[in-house]
Design a protein around this motif. Structure first.
Motif, PDB file in Angstrom:
ATOM      1  N   SER A  44       0.832  -1.205   0.000  1.00 13.64           N
ATOM      2  CA  SER A  44       0.000   0.000   0.000  1.00 13.64           C
ATOM      3  C   SER A  44       0.867   1.256   0.000  1.00 13.64           C
ATOM      4  O   SER A  44       0.550   2.241  -0.680  1.00 13.64           O
ATOM      5  CB  SER A  44      -0.912   0.008   1.231  1.00 13.64           C
ATOM      6  N   GLY A  45       1.965   1.210   0.756  1.00 10.27           N
ATOM      7  CA  GLY A  45       2.880   2.343   0.782  1.00 10.27           C
ATOM      8  C   GLY A  45       3.525   2.592  -0.572  1.00 10.27           C
ATOM      9  O   GLY A  45       3.613   3.736  -1.035  1.00 10.27           O
ATOM     10  N   VAL A  46       3.977   1.521  -1.225  1.00  7.80           N
ATOM     11  CA  VAL A  46       4.582   1.653  -2.555  1.00  7.80           C
ATOM     12  C   VAL A  46       3.555   2.182  -3.557  1.00  7.80           C
ATOM     13  O   VAL A  46       3.860   3.054  -4.382  1.00  7.80           O
ATOM     14  CB  VAL A  46       5.148   0.298  -3.027  1.00  7.80           C
ATOM     15  N   SER A 116       8.852  13.483  -3.482  1.00 15.00           N
ATOM     16  CA  SER A 116      10.296  13.517  -3.687  1.00 15.00           C
ATOM     17  C   SER A 116      10.705  12.778  -4.959  1.00 15.00           C
ATOM     18  O   SER A 116      11.578  13.233  -5.707  1.00 15.00           O
ATOM     19  CB  SER A 116      10.999  12.904  -2.474  1.00 15.00           C
ATOM     20  N   MET A 117      10.065  11.632  -5.209  1.00 12.52           N
ATOM     21  CA  MET A 117      10.459  10.795  -6.351  1.00 12.52           C
ATOM     22  C   MET A 117       9.845  11.239  -7.673  1.00 12.52           C
ATOM     23  O   MET A 117      10.150  10.662  -8.721  1.00 12.52           O
ATOM     24  CB  MET A 117      10.086   9.337  -6.073  1.00 12.52           C
ATOM     25  N   SER A 118       8.996  12.249  -7.651  1.00 13.53           N
ATOM     26  CA  SER A 118       8.354  12.705  -8.892  1.00 13.53           C
ATOM     27  C   SER A 118       9.369  13.226  -9.898  1.00 13.53           C
ATOM     28  O   SER A 118       9.098  13.266 -11.106  1.00 13.53           O
ATOM     29  CB  SER A 118       7.315  13.788  -8.584  1.00 13.53           C
ATOM     30  N   THR A 119      10.558  13.607  -9.428  1.00 13.66           N
ATOM     31  CA  THR A 119      11.581  14.128 -10.347  1.00 13.66           C
ATOM     32  C   THR A 119      12.113  13.060 -11.308  1.00 13.66           C
ATOM     33  O   THR A 119      12.717  13.400 -12.325  1.00 13.66           O
ATOM     34  CB  THR A 119      12.758  14.717  -9.555  1.00 13.66           C
ATOM     35  N   ILE A 120      11.896  11.770 -10.991  1.00  8.90           N
ATOM     36  CA  ILE A 120      12.392  10.741 -11.912  1.00  8.90           C
ATOM     37  C   ILE A 120      11.691  10.830 -13.259  1.00  8.90           C
ATOM     38  O   ILE A 120      12.244  10.420 -14.286  1.00  8.90           O
ATOM     39  CB  ILE A 120      12.250   9.318 -11.331  1.00  8.90           C
ATOM     40  N   PHE A 121      10.472  11.388 -13.272  1.00 10.33           N
ATOM     41  CA  PHE A 121       9.739  11.515 -14.530  1.00 10.33           C
ATOM     42  C   PHE A 121      10.297  12.646 -15.381  1.00 10.33           C
ATOM     43  O   PHE A 121      10.006  12.728 -16.576  1.00 10.33           O
ATOM     44  CB  PHE A 121       8.245  11.744 -14.260  1.00 10.33           C
ATOM     45  N   ILE A 122      11.088  13.518 -14.756  1.00  8.67           N
ATOM     46  CA  ILE A 122      11.779  14.566 -15.514  1.00  8.67           C
ATOM     47  C   ILE A 122      13.017  13.986 -16.190  1.00  8.67           C
ATOM     48  O   ILE A 122      13.362  14.359 -17.311  1.00  8.67           O
ATOM     49  CB  ILE A 122      12.194  15.724 -14.579  1.00  8.67           C
ATOM     50  N   VAL A 123      13.666  13.053 -15.512  1.00  7.81           N
ATOM     51  CA  VAL A 123      14.951  12.520 -15.974  1.00  7.81           C
ATOM     52  C   VAL A 123      14.787  11.316 -16.896  1.00  7.81           C
ATOM     53  O   VAL A 123      15.478  11.201 -17.919  1.00  7.81           O
ATOM     54  CB  VAL A 123      15.832  12.125 -14.764  1.00  7.81           C
ATOM     55  N   LEU A 230      10.962  -3.020   4.608  1.00  7.73           N
ATOM     56  CA  LEU A 230      10.846  -3.632   3.281  1.00  7.73           C
ATOM     57  C   LEU A 230      10.563  -2.573   2.214  1.00  7.73           C
ATOM     58  O   LEU A 230      11.046  -2.677   1.084  1.00  7.73           O
ATOM     59  CB  LEU A 230       9.747  -4.699   3.281  1.00  7.73           C
ATOM     60  N   TYR A 231       9.775  -1.565   2.566  1.00 12.12           N
ATOM     61  CA  TYR A 231       9.504  -0.463   1.643  1.00 12.12           C
ATOM     62  C   TYR A 231      10.809   0.230   1.248  1.00 12.12           C
ATOM     63  O   TYR A 231      11.058   0.497   0.061  1.00 12.12           O
ATOM     64  CB  TYR A 231       8.556   0.530   2.308  1.00 12.12           C
ATOM     65  N   LEU A 232      11.647   0.524   2.251  1.00 12.41           N
ATOM     66  CA  LEU A 232      12.915   1.192   1.975  1.00 12.41           C
ATOM     67  C   LEU A 232      13.832   0.321   1.126  1.00 12.41           C
ATOM     68  O   LEU A 232      14.531   0.821   0.232  1.00 12.41           O
ATOM     69  CB  LEU A 232      13.608   1.562   3.286  1.00 12.41           C
ATOM     70  N   ASP A 233      13.833  -0.996   1.375  1.00 11.94           N
ATOM     71  CA  ASP A 233      14.624  -1.914   0.551  1.00 11.94           C
ATOM     72  C   ASP A 233      14.165  -1.850  -0.899  1.00 11.94           C
ATOM     73  O   ASP A 233      14.978  -1.761  -1.826  1.00 11.94           O
ATOM     74  CB  ASP A 233      14.500  -3.351   1.068  1.00 11.94           C
ATOM     75  N   PHE A 234      12.849  -1.900  -1.098  1.00 15.73           N
ATOM     76  CA  PHE A 234      12.283  -1.897  -2.450  1.00 15.73           C
ATOM     77  C   PHE A 234      12.588  -0.592  -3.175  1.00 15.73           C
ATOM     78  O   PHE A 234      13.066  -0.595  -4.313  1.00 15.73           O
ATOM     79  CB  PHE A 234      10.768  -2.114  -2.369  1.00 15.73           C
ATOM     80  N   ILE A 235      12.311   0.535  -2.517  1.00 13.36           N
ATOM     81  CA  ILE A 235      12.480   1.839  -3.154  1.00 13.36           C
ATOM     82  C   ILE A 235      13.943   2.109  -3.484  1.00 13.36           C
ATOM     83  O   ILE A 235      14.268   2.619  -4.567  1.00 13.36           O
ATOM     84  CB  ILE A 235      11.911   2.957  -2.257  1.00 13.36           C
TER      85      ILE A 235
END
Length: 249
Positions: A44-46, A116-123, A230-235
């Protein structure tokens, strides 16, 4: 992150899966329910991170990037480091917080991570992001299943992996000044391997905790903190692998 609730740091070598007076079938059913709760929180977090990231992506450049387009804006830096504040608050406040509060903190953390991770869509292109996500999902499932089913004690790898992550963070800070492409890819490769190992290790650690929290008020809290690990491992595995698989715009 949760060493104070890690049975391997306090036990004298007995099997943490043994609970005196509790039928094995009941223990197994309880463990499955506990692990399912952990995975549900984590998934759910991911999912929340992904949704927030997609929705915020059109505004990421003007909000998170400075006017010169050369780095993060003041708000961008704040959003980038906010998830770390949530992690510290959850880790050190677990005994004072209720399960409901910890749950709210977890989902707030996942939402801020999405910003925070929305910038990956710029790159990177959307297709390469999706390909990397599915590759990491398959790897995560396999590694977590291994950690859950293996009879081998993985606790000995924990210190090595955590020290590796600390060294990796130091290397990342150094490379912020050096800007070495070779070091960048080396960091990414090592990062993928470290968090792959941590996925199996954390899964086994979460499983071993069950015997010590079953039937207590800590059960819901440790499920949430296990999901956070586990969330941090995945991300992190996703972000490091994206450095290799991602097609830049």
């Amino acid at each position: 992150m949760q060493n104070q609730f890690d049975p391997r740091t306090t036990t004298g070598g007995f099997d943490p899966a043994v609970s005196v007076g509790v039928p094995r079938a009941a223990r197994d059913a309880g463990l499955r329910s506990y692990m399912l709760s952990v995975y549900n929180y984590m998934a759910s977090g991911v999912a929340l991170t992904g949704i927030v990231s997609l929705l915020f992506a059109p505004y990421a450049r003007e909000v998170l990037i400075n006017a010169n387009g050369t780095g993060l804006s003041g708000l961008g830096w704040l959003i980038t480091f906010s998830p770390l504040a949530f992690v510290f608050a959850m880790s050190f406040g677990i005994n004072r917080m209720s399960t409901a509060t910890l749950q709210l903190m977890f989902f707030a953390f996942a939402a801020v991570m999405g910003l925070s991770m929305s910038t990956i869509f710029i790159v990177y292109t959307g297709v390469s992001i999706a390909q990397t996500f599915f590759a990491v999902t398959a790897a995560f499932l396999g590694l977590s299943l291994y950690g859950y089913t293996t009879k081998k004690d993985l606790s000995g790898f924990g210190t090595f992996l955590i020290m590796g992550v600390i060294g990796l963070l130091v290397a990342m800070v150094i490379n912020m000044f050096l800007r070495s492409p070779a070091m960048y890819y080396a960091i990414s490769a090592i990062g993928v391997l470290l968090f792959a190992g941590l996925t199996a290790y954390d899964t086994q650690k979460i499983k071993s905790m069950y015997a010590y929290v079953a039937g207590t008020d800590m059960m819901g809290k440790t499920a949430i903190m296990g999901a956070l690990n586990l969330y941090l491992d995945f991300i992190n595995m996703f972000q490091f692998l994206l450095s290799f698989m991602g097609d830049r715009r």
